[in-house]
Motif scaffolding. Structure first.
Motif, PDB file in Angstrom:
ATOM      1  N   ARG A 232      18.622  19.139   4.071  1.00 43.42           N
ATOM      2  CA  ARG A 232      17.159  19.278   4.109  1.00 43.42           C
ATOM      3  C   ARG A 232      16.506  17.999   3.586  1.00 43.42           C
ATOM      4  O   ARG A 232      15.566  18.036   2.803  1.00 43.42           O
ATOM      5  CB  ARG A 232      16.731  20.496   3.283  1.00 43.42           C
ATOM      6  CG  ARG A 232      17.185  21.828   3.860  1.00 43.42           C
ATOM      7  CD  ARG A 232      16.849  22.970   2.935  1.00 43.42           C
ATOM      8  NE  ARG A 232      17.633  22.906   1.706  1.00 43.42           N
ATOM      9  CZ  ARG A 232      17.392  23.665   0.630  1.00 43.42           C
ATOM     10  NH1 ARG A 232      16.375  24.509   0.636  1.00 43.42           N
ATOM     11  NH2 ARG A 232      18.146  23.575  -0.444  1.00 43.42           N
ATOM     12  N   ARG A 233      17.022  16.866   4.024  1.00 43.99           N
ATOM     13  CA  ARG A 233      16.481  15.590   3.559  1.00 43.99           C
ATOM     14  C   ARG A 233      15.093  15.353   4.153  1.00 43.99           C
ATOM     15  O   ARG A 233      14.805  15.782   5.268  1.00 43.99           O
ATOM     16  CB  ARG A 233      17.401  14.438   3.969  1.00 43.99           C
ATOM     17  CG  ARG A 233      18.843  14.579   3.534  1.00 43.99           C
ATOM     18  CD  ARG A 233      19.035  14.461   2.054  1.00 43.99           C
ATOM     19  NE  ARG A 233      20.450  14.311   1.719  1.00 43.99           N
ATOM     20  CZ  ARG A 233      20.954  14.430   0.512  1.00 43.99           C
ATOM     21  NH1 ARG A 233      20.154  14.704  -0.504  1.00 43.99           N
ATOM     22  NH2 ARG A 233      22.247  14.279   0.303  1.00 43.99           N
ATOM     23  N   GLU A 234      14.278  14.639   3.402  1.00 43.44           N
ATOM     24  CA  GLU A 234      12.920  14.333   3.840  1.00 43.44           C
ATOM     25  C   GLU A 234      12.579  12.885   3.539  1.00 43.44           C
ATOM     26  O   GLU A 234      13.135  12.270   2.620  1.00 43.44           O
ATOM     27  CB  GLU A 234      11.908  15.231   3.120  1.00 43.44           C
ATOM     28  CG  GLU A 234      12.019  16.692   3.489  1.00 43.44           C
ATOM     29  CD  GLU A 234      11.129  17.565   2.632  1.00 43.44           C
ATOM     30  OE1 GLU A 234      10.764  18.660   3.102  1.00 43.44           O
ATOM     31  OE2 GLU A 234      10.792  17.159   1.497  1.00 43.44           O
ATOM     32  N   ALA A 235      11.661  12.340   4.327  1.00 42.07           N
ATOM     33  CA  ALA A 235      11.050  11.044   4.045  1.00 42.07           C
ATOM     34  C   ALA A 235       9.620  11.291   3.591  1.00 42.07           C
ATOM     35  O   ALA A 235       8.866  11.986   4.274  1.00 42.07           O
ATOM     36  CB  ALA A 235      11.070  10.159   5.285  1.00 42.07           C
ATOM     37  N   LEU A 236       9.267  10.739   2.450  1.00 43.54           N
ATOM     38  CA  LEU A 236       7.907  10.819   1.942  1.00 43.54           C
ATOM     39  C   LEU A 236       7.238   9.465   2.127  1.00 43.54           C
ATOM     40  O   LEU A 236       7.838   8.429   1.825  1.00 43.54           O
ATOM     41  CB  LEU A 236       7.885  11.163   0.449  1.00 43.54           C
ATOM     42  CG  LEU A 236       8.720  12.338  -0.048  1.00 43.54           C
ATOM     43  CD1 LEU A 236       8.526  12.493  -1.557  1.00 43.54           C
ATOM     44  CD2 LEU A 236       8.360  13.612   0.682  1.00 43.54           C
TER      45      LEU A 236
ATOM     46  N   ARG B  25       0.808  -1.219   0.000  1.00 38.27           N
ATOM     47  CA  ARG B  25       0.000   0.000   0.000  1.00 38.27           C
ATOM     48  C   ARG B  25       0.834   1.259   0.000  1.00 38.27           C
ATOM     49  O   ARG B  25       0.461   2.277  -0.594  1.00 38.27           O
ATOM     50  CB  ARG B  25      -0.907   0.029   1.233  1.00 38.27           C
ATOM     51  CG  ARG B  25      -2.076  -0.920   1.250  1.00 38.27           C
ATOM     52  CD  ARG B  25      -2.908  -0.740   2.514  1.00 38.27           C
ATOM     53  NE  ARG B  25      -2.192  -1.095   3.721  1.00 38.27           N
ATOM     54  CZ  ARG B  25      -1.867  -0.244   4.694  1.00 38.27           C
ATOM     55  NH1 ARG B  25      -2.210   1.026   4.595  1.00 38.27           N
ATOM     56  NH2 ARG B  25      -1.218  -0.664   5.771  1.00 38.27           N
ATOM     57  N   LEU B  26       1.975   1.234   0.735  1.00 37.17           N
ATOM     58  CA  LEU B  26       2.737   2.454   0.991  1.00 37.17           C
ATOM     59  C   LEU B  26       4.197   2.263   0.613  1.00 37.17           C
ATOM     60  O   LEU B  26       4.752   1.167   0.760  1.00 37.17           O
ATOM     61  CB  LEU B  26       2.640   2.835   2.477  1.00 37.17           C
ATOM     62  CG  LEU B  26       1.242   3.029   3.053  1.00 37.17           C
ATOM     63  CD1 LEU B  26       1.320   3.246   4.565  1.00 37.17           C
ATOM     64  CD2 LEU B  26       0.521   4.192   2.374  1.00 37.17           C
ATOM     65  N   ALA B  27       4.805   3.333   0.142  1.00 33.85           N
ATOM     66  CA  ALA B  27       6.238   3.346  -0.145  1.00 33.85           C
ATOM     67  C   ALA B  27       6.891   4.448   0.672  1.00 33.85           C
ATOM     68  O   ALA B  27       6.308   5.525   0.878  1.00 33.85           O
ATOM     69  CB  ALA B  27       6.490   3.570  -1.631  1.00 33.85           C
ATOM     70  N   LEU B  28       8.103   4.190   1.138  1.00 34.41           N
ATOM     71  CA  LEU B  28       8.895   5.175   1.875  1.00 34.41           C
ATOM     72  C   LEU B  28       9.993   5.666   0.945  1.00 34.41           C
ATOM     73  O   LEU B  28      10.818   4.881   0.476  1.00 34.41           O
ATOM     74  CB  LEU B  28       9.500   4.548   3.129  1.00 34.41           C
ATOM     75  CG  LEU B  28      10.389   5.457   3.989  1.00 34.41           C
ATOM     76  CD1 LEU B  28       9.577   6.608   4.576  1.00 34.41           C
ATOM     77  CD2 LEU B  28      11.068   4.648   5.088  1.00 34.41           C
ATOM     78  N   VAL B  29      10.002   6.967   0.675  1.00 33.65           N
ATOM     79  CA  VAL B  29      10.909   7.550  -0.309  1.00 33.65           C
ATOM     80  C   VAL B  29      11.787   8.600   0.357  1.00 33.65           C
ATOM     81  O   VAL B  29      11.288   9.470   1.086  1.00 33.65           O
ATOM     82  CB  VAL B  29      10.121   8.180  -1.479  1.00 33.65           C
ATOM     83  CG1 VAL B  29      11.070   8.815  -2.490  1.00 33.65           C
ATOM     84  CG2 VAL B  29       9.251   7.124  -2.157  1.00 33.65           C
ATOM     85  N   HIS B  30      13.085   8.521   0.100  1.00 32.54           N
ATOM     86  CA  HIS B  30      14.074   9.479   0.599  1.00 32.54           C
ATOM     87  C   HIS B  30      14.295  10.526  -0.479  1.00 32.54           C
ATOM     88  O   HIS B  30      14.597  10.194  -1.627  1.00 32.54           O
ATOM     89  CB  HIS B  30      15.373   8.712   0.891  1.00 32.54           C
ATOM     90  CG  HIS B  30      16.496   9.553   1.392  1.00 32.54           C
ATOM     91  ND1 HIS B  30      17.740   9.567   0.796  1.00 32.54           N
ATOM     92  CD2 HIS B  30      16.585  10.383   2.448  1.00 32.54           C
ATOM     93  CE1 HIS B  30      18.546  10.368   1.472  1.00 32.54           C
ATOM     94  NE2 HIS B  30      17.862  10.878   2.473  1.00 32.54           N
TER      95      HIS B  30
END
Length: 753
Positions: free
Chosen positions: A272-276, A261-266
């Motif tokens: 200013r790194r983010e996790a989506l 269902r979900l993906a974790l994207v760097h």
């Protein structure tokens, strides 16, 4: 908002895995390659390195990178056996490895020609079935992401191709790359019907003559698009687009929930790194959280995807383990810090195969400490199986208008404050942490296995080359194919354990570093000393064996390797202390570190030299023109001599990240000019050597060439060593040897008396 940079390229919702029409011609499909594997029964050289291990489903066999044949290549071997197999004999250096959870494939990243434009391949564990998944075209690059938990597909990120006239296309080597063939090309169709090159969907604009549009700024390269796909190596299932972003400096799929269902994207530029969290059925970004720089594998989902575990420094001085609680749709409910230390940061984090145990590597003043901990994911009070997904072809009344961009508001600068866990049966937590003993100072990778009590780690240390250890029940056992500690150095060279140093800058800031004393130097006698500066700027000097340092020490030359402001490992405030005009103080830090070594009675003030790589190479040139009477000579390796020409020539995604550190190429043009060593070349007084890889597209070779030319025009001795088949990192044993000896010869000649 924590972060910035280009906005996420949102696309209208569509059926799962659907690739937009403009991406169809570049969708990923595997391309078979010739097999090149072999059982390797020749004894390895005594001095060799092994790193980046990835375990098979049993945990008893590993794929890893090893340079025993002279170049980093893909190998496999048992954790407790001596036999190894070379899976890919091509001369292109291997950088990353990932064994599929079902054991059928090993995916890996290579750097053709030693350059920066990488590609992703996969191969069977027995060496058969080798195939290209991504990259290989002019100007394209590809990066490896995570496998799905069932091993049916691997995530791959690709850039769009360079257009004719793009400087990056000029780096194409006809012996390495092939021009992409259109789908109707007869040679293409003959490749068993499954061979299509993987490229991203959006190309750069061109004018009416097919040339790049000249309206794009020279200082700010036209943005490229990064696209992340899930790719079936068999080529049976259609590729699935996860997300794409125009102008992205990085985009990597770090995990996909077990139910898909979900993906974790760097994503995001450095600093200013983010996790989506991306909902895969319609590619909507459901939440955005700040994460730490450094290792790109920033976290993963709990088994039910109700919690995502992240290595984050949002709103914090040091990175910690943070648990973010999610709804079934991936929306953020709240966050909790579950593992932290007050004076050091979490550097590496890996979830166990079962998703309920974590391996944590902490960076304690440059030395690693490894821990294991049980994890408890947050569970809603009405916990139960996730509802069935609706038919993706049916409209969902809760979905937004498909003509509107689909995205979520990002979190503020730092995770939301932990709130009450109302509605949860129990909060997310990490149980008591257990320390694992390590035989050497620095962990470079941690790899969980099927046995939660027998992880694998890659280690480096001050008296040994990189190697791989197996830790059954916490007992560190060196894999038989890793080099022995006693073989760390060639004959006549003695490894040295460095001394920690804490220089104080002229503005009162405490710096860090390590001092290596030449074994032949009598105690109390000031020695010729090379101040060596790392890259980044966010890298950190660690107590590991550097063959270059070993070469210098063997010739009676000390090495001081400091962490000037901007380095990692000392907290977020220290990392940000060189932003913008703060870089002038970083240049002064170099002089202050040299003075500290002299005041301590270690270094001879009349025989100081400066050397560095990448950003450290920039600092070398800056130090020579800001402090022209301090050093006798300098060597800059892949350094930037003019920040304006660097921005014009580097890869666009590198420029996106660099703007945060150095300044914007247009808005801060005057600052970049003032910070550029080329702007002060008239102040250069001492001999200078530049070293560069011919395929470097991170810092193009022209940066070295123009500074050498400026020195010679002013009557200053200057040399240039251009290494063939190398990029920004030197990976081939023969080239590394040539570089070390050339640099040591230069230093010995100029520091002799």
């Amino acid at each position: 908002m924590h972060g910035g940079g280009a906005a996420l390229r949102a696309r209208p919702p569509g059926p799962p895995g659907a690739v937009p029409p403009d991406a169809a011609d570049h969708a990923p499909r595997p391309r078979p390659l010739a097999d090149t594997s072999s059982v390797h029964d020749l004894p390895p050289p005594a001095v060799h390195g092994c790193w980046y291990p990835s375990a098979d489903p049993s945990g008893r066999r590993l794929a890893f990178v090893c340079d025993r044949a002279g170049v980093p290549q893909l190998w496999t071997g048992a954790v407790d056996g001596t036999e190894v197999r070379l899976l890919d004999a091509d001369p292109h250096p291997v950088t990353e490895v990932a064994w599929s959870p079902d054991g059928r494939w090993i995916a890996y990243t290579t750097a053709p020609g030693g350059g920066e434009l990488t590609r992703v391949l996969c191969v069977r564990p027995d060496g058969s079935g080798r195939r290209l998944l991504a990259g290989g075209g002019p100007g394209t690059s590809a990066h490896l992401g995570r496998w799905l938990h069932d091993g049916s597909a691997v995530a791959v990120t690709v850039t769009d191709p360079a257009r004719p006239g793009d400087a990056r296309a000029a780096h194409t080597d006809p012996d390495v790359f092939e021009e992409p063939q259109p789908p109707d090309d007869p040679h293409w169709a003959g490749r068993d019907g499954r061979a299509v090159r993987l490229d991203a969907a959006w190309a750069r604009p061109v004018d009416a003559h097919g040339r790049p549009d000249d309206r794009a700024s020279v200082q700010e390269p036209e943005p490229r698009t990064l696209s992340a796909y899930l790719v079936d190596p068999e080529g049976v299932a259609a590729p699935a687009l996860v997300t794409s972003e125009r102008g992205a400096p990085t985009l990597r799929v770090c995990d996909v929930s077990r139910d898909g269902r979900l993906a974790l994207v760097h994503r995001g530029p450095r600093g200013r790194r983010e996790a989506l969290v991306v909902r895969t059925r319609d590619r909507t970004v459901t939440c955005v959280l700040p994460v730490a720089d450094g290792d790109p594998w920033i976290g993963g989902f709990s088994p039910g995807a109700g919690t995502v575990w992240l290595r984050s420094d949002g709103g914090r001085e040091f990175a910690a383990l943070v648990a973010a609680r999610l709804t079934a749709e991936g929306e953020l409910l709240g966050t909790t810090v579950v593992a932290e230390r007050p004076d050091c940061g979490l550097e590496l984090f890996a979830l166990g195969r079962e998703g309920r145990r974590a391996l944590l590597a902490w960076n304690v003043r440059g030395v690693s400490e490894l821990e294991t901990a049980e994890l408890t994911a947050a569970e809603p009070a009405a916990a139960g199986p996730a509802p069935d997904e609706p038919d993706p072809t049916d409209p969902d009344p809760t979905d937004p208008d498909p003509t509107e961009p689909a995205r979520a508001e990002p979190a503020p600068d730092g995770p939301p404050a932990p709130g009450p866990d109302a509605g949860f049966r129990w909060p997310a937590a990490a149980g008591p942490r257990r320390r694992l003993a390590l035989p050497h100072e620095v962990v470079t990778r941690i790899e969980p296995t099927a046995d939660p009590d027998a992880p694998v780690v890659a280690l480096s240390g001050s008296v040994r080359h990189p190697g791989v250890w197996w830790l059954p029940q916490g007992l560190p056992l060196r894999t038989p194919w890793s080099s022995r500690d006693e073989d760390a150095a060639p004959s006549g060279r003695t490894p040295v354990r460095p001394l920690p140093m804490s220089p104080v800058a002229r503005d009162g800031l405490t710096l860090g570093g390590w001092y290596y004393r030449a074994p032949s130097r009598p105690a109390g006698e000031p020695a010729p000393c090379v101040v060596h500066l790392h890259g980044g700027p966010e890298e950190q000097e660690r107590p590991v064996l550097h063959p270059l340092y070993l070469e210098l020490l063997g010739r009676g030359i000390d090495v001081f390797a400091p962490d000037v402001r901007g380095s990692s490992g000392h907290g977020r405030t220290f990392v940000d202390a060189d932003l913008g005009a703060g870089r002038f103080r970083a240049i002064d830090d170099v002089a202050d570190c040299a003075a500290h070594a002299v005041v301590e009675g270690l270094a001879d003030p009349g025989r100081l030299a400066v050397m560095g790589r990448s950003y450290g190479g920039y600092l070398v040139m800056a130090s020579l023109v800001w402090h022209p009477e301090l050093f006798r000579t300098g060597i800059a390796v892949c350094g930037m001599s003019d920040l304006r020409t660097f921005f014009a020539g580097t890869e666009p995604w590198i420029a996106q990240s660099a703007a945060h550190k150095y300044g914007h190429p247009e808005r801060d043009g005057e600052l970049l000019r003032d910070l550029s060593p080329m702007n002060r070349a008239d102040a250069l007084r001492v001999p200078f050597l530049a070293v560069h890889g011919e395929h470097d597209t991170n810092v193009p070779p022209g940066e070295s060439e123009q500074f050498v030319r400026a020195a010679r025009e002013r009557g200053v001795e200057a040399g240039l060593l251009l290494l063939r088949d190398e990029g920004h990192d030197f990976r081939r044993a023969d080239n590394r040897r040539l570089f070390r000896r050339t640099a040591a010869d230069w230093m010995e000649r100029h520091l002799a008396t």
